[in-house]
Design a protein around this motif. Structure first.
Motif, PDB file in Angstrom:
ATOM      1  N   SER A 197     -59.713  56.490  30.494  1.00  0.00           N
ATOM      2  CA  SER A 197     -58.279  56.295  30.287  1.00  0.00           C
ATOM      3  C   SER A 197     -57.831  55.028  30.997  1.00  0.00           C
ATOM      4  O   SER A 197     -58.298  54.716  32.100  1.00  0.00           O
ATOM      5  CB  SER A 197     -57.480  57.491  30.812  1.00  0.00           C
ATOM      6  N   ASP A 198     -56.904  54.311  30.356  1.00  0.00           N
ATOM      7  CA  ASP A 198     -56.266  53.157  30.985  1.00  0.00           C
ATOM      8  C   ASP A 198     -55.073  53.583  31.843  1.00  0.00           C
ATOM      9  O   ASP A 198     -54.510  52.762  32.570  1.00  0.00           O
ATOM     10  CB  ASP A 198     -55.781  52.171  29.914  1.00  0.00           C
ATOM     11  N   ASP A 199     -54.708  54.842  31.737  1.00  0.00           N
ATOM     12  CA  ASP A 199     -53.539  55.363  32.440  1.00  0.00           C
ATOM     13  C   ASP A 199     -53.995  55.984  33.763  1.00  0.00           C
ATOM     14  O   ASP A 199     -54.653  57.029  33.787  1.00  0.00           O
ATOM     15  CB  ASP A 199     -52.849  56.410  31.565  1.00  0.00           C
ATOM     16  N   THR A 201     -52.384  57.570  35.980  1.00  0.00           N
ATOM     17  CA  THR A 201     -51.837  58.913  36.205  1.00  0.00           C
ATOM     18  C   THR A 201     -52.665  59.966  35.489  1.00  0.00           C
ATOM     19  O   THR A 201     -52.955  61.031  36.049  1.00  0.00           O
ATOM     20  CB  THR A 201     -50.365  58.984  35.744  1.00  0.00           C
ATOM     21  N   ASP A 262     -53.535  58.798  25.537  1.00  0.00           N
ATOM     22  CA  ASP A 262     -53.704  59.249  26.912  1.00  0.00           C
ATOM     23  C   ASP A 262     -55.125  59.011  27.423  1.00  0.00           C
ATOM     24  O   ASP A 262     -55.329  58.466  28.491  1.00  0.00           O
ATOM     25  CB  ASP A 262     -53.305  60.721  27.073  1.00  0.00           C
TER      26      ASP A 262
END
Length: 272
Positions: A197-199, A201, A262
């Protein structure tokens, strides 16, 4: 009894989720419990595309096995972290194309081992190994006489490395991949994908949830550059490392506006 099967039984803990059983639940299987289903619901709240990713990953596994058998003549597979039996397991895909294909499954989940034993009891070209995939010496010894280590092998690490934590020793995922690659015969293939994931969170929240839910039986959601690092200098097949829905798809891949944002399963195939 499948070739080389260890008849030892192991306790199945139904009080905490299992990664293998959660994956089975996401695929609509029946080999899971309420605790696994609750954990899946918690995971879907953080990353709503999780169920879609599980299905995409299963489709990728089918394609890659078919292509390795049909296009590259691979006749034996070593499936690390194989998980619970589902529709179109590696041996089913491979043996439909060539009945002589041999498949060794490696997993340390006792439920996987129990179901593997019962499902594959009459198939002499399958082997179920109850072992930690990081114990490469034990895996190699268990497959001796079943796999021909002088002939090419398709080594599969499909959606499993995120279950392994980073360490400073030979149990580290990168060290494991280098060790397996070094022992495979020339002409073998390494198949590897994991959740990325690049996210930040999403990476942190999923990792925290899964670590707590599984009692520490989890690693980390990573980033694409980390997965690329696992391949080192190996020759990566076209189309390079990608979201697995883009790896030699049978049908047009989904447009960008309906893709997961996501996290994704990301990886590819390398030839040794």
């Amino acid at each position: 009894m499948a070739h080389g099967e260890n008849p030892q039984t192991h306790h199945i803990d139904v009080t905490k989720p299992s990664v293998a059983r959660m994956y089975d639940a996401l695929l609509g299987g029946v080999h899971n419990y309420e605790v696994d289903q609750r954990a899946c619901q918690d995971l879907l709240r953080i990353a709503p595309s999780t169920q879609l990713l599980a299905r995409n990953n299963r489709d990728f596994l089918r394609r890659v096995v078919r292509i390795l058998v049909q296009d590259y003549g691979i006749r034996q597979f070593l499936d690390h972290g194989s998980g619970l039996p589902a529709q179109d397991n590696v041996h089913e895909v491979a043996q439909r194309l060539n009945g002589d294909c041999r498949v060794a499954y490696v997993d340390n989940d006792p439920m996987v081992h129990a179901h593997g034993r019962s499902t594959l009891d009459d198939n002499d070209n399958t082997l179920v190994i109850n072992a930690d995939m990081r114990d490469t010496a034990a895996v190699h010894e268990a497959t001796r006489g079943f796999l021909d280590w002088d002939q090419p092998i398709g080594a599969l690490f499909v959606s499993v490395l995120h279950c392994l934590p980073d360490t400073n020793d030979d149990r580290d995922p990168g060290a494991l991949i280098r060790r397996v690659a070094a022992t495979l015969p020339p002409g073998s293939f390494l198949v590897l994908c994991q959740l990325v994931s690049d996210d930040a969170t999403v990476r942190q929240d999923v990792t925290r949830l899964m670590t707590e839910a599984t009692g520490g039986q989890w690693g980390r959601v990573r980033q694409t550059d980390e997965v690329r690092g696992y391949f080192g200098d190996l020759q990566i097949l076209e189309p390079d490392l990608v979201d697995v829905v883009d790896w030699r798809p049978d049908t047009p891949p989904p447009p960008s506006d309906i893709r997961a944002t996501d996290w994704v399963e990301w990886g590819g195939v390398a030839r040794l």
